[in-house]
Design an enzyme around this catalytic site. Structure first.
Site, PDB file in Angstrom:
ATOM      1  N   THR A  42     -21.134 -41.777-113.676  1.00  0.00           N
ATOM      2  CA  THR A  42     -21.222 -41.252-112.316  1.00  0.00           C
ATOM      3  C   THR A  42     -21.225 -42.334-111.243  1.00  0.00           C
ATOM      4  O   THR A  42     -21.815 -43.387-111.431  1.00  0.00           O
ATOM      5  CB  THR A  42     -22.548 -40.463-112.125  1.00  0.00           C
ATOM      6  OG1 THR A  42     -22.785 -39.626-113.247  1.00  0.00           O
ATOM      7  CG2 THR A  42     -22.506 -39.617-110.880  1.00  0.00           C
ATOM      8  N   GLY A  80     -21.136 -32.823-117.944  1.00  0.00           N
ATOM      9  CA  GLY A  80     -22.502 -33.314-117.859  1.00  0.00           C
ATOM     10  C   GLY A  80     -23.266 -32.697-116.706  1.00  0.00           C
ATOM     11  O   GLY A  80     -23.066 -31.543-116.339  1.00  0.00           O
ATOM     12  N   ASP A  81     -24.109 -33.489-116.087  1.00  0.00           N
ATOM     13  CA  ASP A  81     -24.993 -33.001-115.033  1.00  0.00           C
ATOM     14  C   ASP A  81     -24.321 -32.910-113.669  1.00  0.00           C
ATOM     15  O   ASP A  81     -24.794 -32.186-112.784  1.00  0.00           O
ATOM     16  CB  ASP A  81     -26.198 -33.927-114.898  1.00  0.00           C
ATOM     17  CG  ASP A  81     -25.775 -35.352-114.514  1.00  0.00           C
ATOM     18  OD1 ASP A  81     -25.104 -36.010-115.327  1.00  0.00           O
ATOM     19  OD2 ASP A  81     -26.097 -35.790-113.403  1.00  0.00           O
TER      20      ASP A  81
END
Length: 266
Positions: free
Chosen positions: A148, A177-178
């Site tokens: 990220t 993912g998040d």
């Protein structure tokens, strides 16, 4: 302590080389210049993240990782404001600036998350410029950061956050993912903005950004919150975050992180 007139923090991802801080610094400068010229915190974080997507040293955009098939890049991005606005995309293939589409989702779509070809079709419908990426089995990306890049900002009225992920190298096709999940990778509210980076599955399962934001609501300082967040995870989990409130900010990362900040007091 006086409130910020405006402020912005940027990061190049958990595990990114702190020596590469010039990337986040330039991204922060771009965002701050926009706010100084009357643009919103949302515009600032989107532009800052777009700048980092264009820097191959970081795991987003040009620095994205190929999936298990050895050729495909599937990218995620999101943005949010303290006005409860949210837009995200997931698994968009071989697109350099997914944050631009996520921004479009926030502005134009009744939905909060579009994935795969749906996100590309949406970009075409709203004339959002899309630049492709070429992937191959021989492609090597120099970015070492974990999944990220991100930014948080305050324009004197509103908080905003944005994230973009190049995915985990050799991860399963379709893995998310998040980053595009509200309250996981990022969260904004009246008390501040939080942007996380690191091992996405662990971040998502703890709803980390919302958890940290709740601490801010309960008057924990950003410095304390940034330290406490790291302790929620096992030593083996790569984790980092940036936090901004109306008058303070903090950054923390278990394994180092390239990041930068600019703040102007009233």
């Amino acid at each position: 302590m006086p409130n910020f007139q405006r402020a912005i923090l940027t990061h190049g991802g958990a595990g990114s080389d702190p020596k590469d801080f010039d990337g986040p610094k330039s991204a922060a400068n771009r965002g701050m210049d926009l706010m100084a010229n009357g643009e919103t915190a949302l515009t600032a974080v989107v532009d800052a993240v777009k700048y980092l997507e264009d820097d191959p040293r970081f795991n987003a955009g040009l620095g994205s990782k190929v999936r298990i098939d050895g050729r495909t890049m599937q990218l995620d991005a999101s943005c949010m404001t303290s006005n409860n606005e949210f837009g995200a995309v997931a698994c968009v293939e071989n697109i350099k600036n997914p944050i631009a589409i996520a921004h479009g989702v926030l502005r134009h779509s009744p939905h909060i998350l579009l994935v795969g070809d749906g996100a590309r079709i949406f970009a075409e419908e709203y004339n959002i410029p899309v630049t492709g990426l070429s992937g191959s089995g021989d492609r090597e990306t120099p970015g070492t950061s974990c999944d990220t890049v991100g930014a948080v900002a305050f324009d004197g009225t509103t908080f905003a956050a944005a994230l973009s992920s190049g995915g985990l190298e050799k991860s399963a096709m379709g893995r998310v993912g998040d980053v595009p999940l509200p309250g996981c990778g990022l969260f904004c509210g009246e008390s501040g903005a939080v942007a996380c980076t690191g091992d996405g599955e662990f971040i998502a399962l703890k709803l980390l950004a919302k958890e940290v934001y709740t601490w801010l609501e309960n008057n924990m300082s950003p410095e304390q919150a940034a330290k406490k967040a790291i302790t929620l995870f096992d030593q083996s989990v790569d984790i980092g975050l940036i936090i901004l409130t109306r008058n303070r900010f903090a950054s923390n990362a278990r394994n180092g992180m390239a990041w930068s900040h600019i703040a102007e007091n009233e």
